[in-house]
Design a protein around this motif. Structure first.
Motif, PDB file in Angstrom:
ATOM      1  N   ASN A 160       0.801  -1.235  -0.024  1.00 31.41           N
ATOM      2  CA  ASN A 160       0.049   0.087   0.043  1.00 31.41           C
ATOM      3  C   ASN A 160       1.004   1.156  -0.118  1.00 31.41           C
ATOM      4  N   LYS A 161       2.034   1.023   0.761  1.00 31.95           N
ATOM      5  CA  LYS A 161       2.925   2.573   0.928  1.00 31.95           C
ATOM      6  C   LYS A 161       3.538   2.583  -0.286  1.00 31.95           C
ATOM      7  N   LEU A 162       3.976   1.625  -1.032  1.00 27.93           N
ATOM      8  CA  LEU A 162       4.723   1.462  -2.237  1.00 27.93           C
ATOM      9  C   LEU A 162       3.901   2.466  -3.216  1.00 27.93           C
ATOM     10  N   VAL A 163       2.576   1.930  -3.457  1.00 28.11           N
ATOM     11  CA  VAL A 163       1.465   2.402  -4.406  1.00 28.11           C
ATOM     12  C   VAL A 163       1.480   4.014  -4.076  1.00 28.11           C
ATOM     13  N   ALA A 164       1.154   3.978  -2.594  1.00 28.46           N
ATOM     14  CA  ALA A 164       0.957   5.688  -2.438  1.00 28.46           C
ATOM     15  C   ALA A 164       2.018   6.521  -2.437  1.00 28.46           C
ATOM     16  N   ASN A 165       3.094   5.906  -2.446  1.00 29.80           N
ATOM     17  CA  ASN A 165       4.375   6.739  -2.683  1.00 29.80           C
ATOM     18  C   ASN A 165       4.375   7.480  -3.965  1.00 29.80           C
ATOM     19  N   GLN A 166       4.208   6.441  -4.924  1.00 22.58           N
ATOM     20  CA  GLN A 166       4.394   6.639  -6.458  1.00 22.58           C
ATOM     21  C   GLN A 166       3.165   7.777  -6.743  1.00 22.58           C
ATOM     22  N   VAL A 167       2.160   7.614  -6.283  1.00 19.16           N
ATOM     23  CA  VAL A 167       0.978   8.465  -6.737  1.00 19.16           C
ATOM     24  C   VAL A 167       1.190   9.967  -5.938  1.00 19.16           C
ATOM     25  N   PHE A 168       1.569   9.732  -4.851  1.00 20.24           N
ATOM     26  CA  PHE A 168       1.713  11.085  -4.180  1.00 20.24           C
ATOM     27  C   PHE A 168       3.002  11.827  -4.920  1.00 20.24           C
ATOM     28  N   SER A 169       4.090  11.142  -5.347  1.00 25.96           N
ATOM     29  CA  SER A 169       5.082  11.672  -6.068  1.00 25.96           C
ATOM     30  C   SER A 169       4.698  12.391  -7.524  1.00 25.96           C
ATOM     31  N   ILE A 170       3.585  12.003  -8.054  1.00 24.54           N
ATOM     32  CA  ILE A 170       3.294  12.709  -9.192  1.00 24.54           C
ATOM     33  C   ILE A 170       2.171  13.715  -8.955  1.00 24.54           C
ATOM     34  N   GLY A 171       1.995  13.999  -7.662  1.00 27.30           N
ATOM     35  CA  GLY A 171       1.056  15.137  -7.334  1.00 27.30           C
ATOM     36  C   GLY A 171      -0.434  14.817  -6.641  1.00 27.30           C
ATOM     37  N   PHE A 172      -0.784  13.668  -6.418  1.00 24.76           N
ATOM     38  CA  PHE A 172      -2.212  13.202  -6.057  1.00 24.76           C
ATOM     39  C   PHE A 172      -2.063  13.746  -4.534  1.00 24.76           C
TER      40      PHE A 172
END
Ligand code: XMP
Length: 251
Positions: free
Chosen positions: A101-113
């Motif tokens: 979950n954290k890996l996924v969240a980190n990806q999407v937060f990194s592109i600005g979500f």
């Protein structure tokens, strides 16, 4: 910070609508030779719709349908083009072990979500807590699905709605996703958690009336097909905002 930003944006624009942008062209069901062109068409549609409705929405919710068709780079471009006029919420309804979950969240937060939607049913420790810790370190948000709109949700998930609210709170989620189609869950959550952020899908295409979730205690209504499938999304979005205002005034 996510909650405050969302509330501020909504107040400035005078809207409590979140656009669910579930555009999908089935691009990967088409021959490879057609995909690049179809992707450009879908992206153009996404830009047009957001541009048309931007003054009527506080946030855009993007999930797997659009991400799988256009990819994260394109979603990154969409987000950079429209921020800070609105916030962006990633709806992957993450329900894996915390590490993933954290890996996924980190990806999407990194592109600005600005926030991510998760399923609290996977539990707090080594479930959704790692996501909320990451989110809060980055000034982002986590929204927890605590009951759902569809009929089948009544057979299991919705029966556990109060436990899910409790898990979401234990994990320090920033808000609950609750169904406009079952407003009793919204009222009960509002009664139990007075200051909670509540967002509700289910108005419009799924049958609940505009404003009904807000009347029951939600802060925001999530609208998808009724807007993005309309021949005039701007007009529909304007009408939805008015209908919500009217319903709220009438109490
Ligand atoms: P429509 O087109 O029905 O889109 O206006 C609704 C959007 O909301 C999502 N959805 C849900 N999300 N819990 C959620 O977290 C739910 O019960 C639920 N029901 C619908 C759906 O993915 C779409 O983006």
């Amino acid at each position: 910070m996510f909650k405050e930003n969302l509330r501020r944006t909504a107040e400035v624009k005078g809207t409590r609508i979140v656009l669910a942008l579930d555009l999908q062209g089935g691009i990967y069901t088409k021959p490879k030779s057609m995909r690049a062109e179809l992707k450009q068409e879908l992206l153009a549609k996404a830009y047009n719709i957001i541009s048309e409705v931007e003054s009527y929405i506080a946030a855009v919710k993007i999930g797997l349908p659009l991400v799988l068709d256009v990819g994260l780079d394109s979603v990154d471009q969409i987000i950079s083009s429209f921020k800070p006029k609105m916030l962006f919420i990633c709806d992957f309804k993450t329900a894996d072990v915390g590490f993933i979950n954290k890996l996924v969240a980190n990806q999407v937060f990194s592109i600005g979500f600005d926030a991510i939607i998760v399923h609290p049913m996977v539990g707090v420790v080594e479930g959704i807590k790692p996501v909320s810790e990451l989110a809060h370190n980055l000034g982002k948000g986590v929204l927890a699905v605590c009951a759902m709109t569809h009929l089948g949700a009544q057979s299991f998930l919705n029966k556990h709605f109060k436990e899910l609210l409790k898990l979401a709170c234990e994990a320090e989620a920033d808000g609950f996703i609750l169904p406009a189609t079952y407003p009793e869950y919204i009222s009960e959550a509002r009664r139990l958690y007075r200051d909670a952020l509540i967002m509700s899908p289910g108005v419009g295409a799924q049958g609940a009336a505009y404003g009904s979730a807000i009347k029951a205690g939600a802060d925001f209504e999530i609208v998808g097909r009724a807007i993005y499938d309309a021949s005039n999304p701007r007009k529909v979005a304007e009408d939805v905002v008015k209908a919500v205002e009217e319903a709220v005034k009438q109490g």
